[in-house]
Design a protein around this motif. Sequence first.
Motif, PDB file in Angstrom:
ATOM      1  N   THR A   1       0.878  -1.604   0.171  1.00 53.74           N
ATOM      2  CA  THR A   1       0.046   0.098  -0.164  1.00 53.74           C
ATOM      3  C   THR A   1       1.079   1.319  -0.242  1.00 53.74           C
TER       4      THR A   1
ATOM      5  N   MET B   1      -0.450  -1.809  -5.430  1.00 53.98           N
ATOM      6  CA  MET B   1      -2.114  -2.479  -5.340  1.00 53.98           C
ATOM      7  C   MET B   1      -3.093  -1.687  -6.038  1.00 53.98           C
TER       8      MET B   1
ATOM      9  N   ALA C   1      -9.049  -2.032  -5.004  1.00 50.44           N
ATOM     10  CA  ALA C   1      -9.139  -3.626  -5.136  1.00 50.44           C
ATOM     11  C   ALA C   1      -9.007  -4.142  -3.194  1.00 50.44           C
ATOM     12  N   ARG C   2      -9.610  -5.219  -2.113  1.00 48.22           N
ATOM     13  CA  ARG C   2      -9.508  -5.503  -1.668  1.00 48.22           C
ATOM     14  C   ARG C   2      -8.182  -5.511  -1.290  1.00 48.22           C
ATOM     15  N   VAL C   3      -7.300  -5.530   0.020  1.00 45.31           N
ATOM     16  CA  VAL C   3      -6.163  -5.173   0.440  1.00 45.31           C
ATOM     17  C   VAL C   3      -6.862  -6.783   1.758  1.00 45.31           C
ATOM     18  N   SER C   4      -5.785  -7.545   0.912  1.00 45.21           N
ATOM     19  CA  SER C   4      -6.046  -8.252   2.394  1.00 45.21           C
ATOM     20  C   SER C   4      -3.691  -8.823   1.833  1.00 45.21           C
TER      21      SER C   4
ATOM     22  N   SER D   1      -3.119 -11.919   1.037  1.00 43.54           N
ATOM     23  CA  SER D   1      -2.848 -12.923  -0.195  1.00 43.54           C
ATOM     24  C   SER D   1      -2.872 -11.726  -0.895  1.00 43.54           C
ATOM     25  N   SER D   2      -3.409 -10.614  -1.337  1.00 48.67           N
ATOM     26  CA  SER D   2      -3.602  -9.768  -2.617  1.00 48.67           C
ATOM     27  C   SER D   2      -1.849  -8.925  -2.084  1.00 48.67           C
ATOM     28  N   ALA D   3      -2.267  -8.566  -1.212  1.00 46.84           N
ATOM     29  CA  ALA D   3      -0.312  -7.408  -1.346  1.00 46.84           C
ATOM     30  C   ALA D   3       0.688  -8.111  -1.260  1.00 46.84           C
TER      31      ALA D   3
ATOM     32  N   LYS E   1       0.960 -10.839  -4.197  1.00 47.11           N
ATOM     33  CA  LYS E   1       0.420 -11.066  -4.945  1.00 47.11           C
ATOM     34  C   LYS E   1       0.802  -9.753  -5.746  1.00 47.11           C
ATOM     35  N   ALA E   2       0.977  -8.477  -5.614  1.00 49.48           N
ATOM     36  CA  ALA E   2       0.867  -7.496  -5.908  1.00 49.48           C
ATOM     37  C   ALA E   2       2.738  -7.317  -5.927  1.00 49.48           C
TER      38      ALA E   2
ATOM     39  N   THR F   1       4.077  -9.378  -8.791  1.00 52.38           N
ATOM     40  CA  THR F   1       3.866  -8.416 -10.314  1.00 52.38           C
ATOM     41  C   THR F   1       4.954  -7.785 -10.249  1.00 52.38           C
TER      42      THR F   1
END
Length: 194
Positions: free
Chosen positions: A110, A115, A119-122, A124-126, A128-129, A132
Amino acid sequence: MEYLVRIIEILVWPGVALIALFVLRRPIADLIPMLQRLKYKNLELEFQRDLDKLREETRDARLKTTLPPSDESVVVDLDYYLQQVRESSPRNAVIEAWLGLESSAVSTATHFKLMPKRARVSASSALKALVTAGVLSDNDMRIINELRFLRNKAVHELSAIISEYEAAKFLEIARDVTDIIAGEAWQKYGGCSG
């Protein structure tokens, strides 16, 4: 004839067991590294995951990373807290260290605006970001996934026994991964967001 029937009765179960072992040898071999403890009658074997090897891999990656400036007193306080938790409850120390790793991933992703918008901040998404964006390598993610496996064991397997040694290694590895996340992002983005 009775003698032959008796011999067959004696040999049937060991034969079935040997055939089952032969047929299932690969799946069983794949499960052995995941075993924590195996107990059969008076035989008890413990299997420790190769935390030392994972620790060395993480240490090597950590040494290649330049860390951003930080408040050393916060780090010392956190280390002291985790050591106290580890001594009183190794299971909880693993969980706390994992939460710290997740927090680092989320705050880094963040802070550097990695992100996707809305996007939903979690965690797992962090993560992945961060992959990437090239902050985390595939090897870093492999280590994180192994840590996640151990954390899941601590959280979901009530019968899992986590030793103080395993918790200490987990804490060291999680700390190094946290440093890698912060350091790689700092190096890649020069300490400023966006």
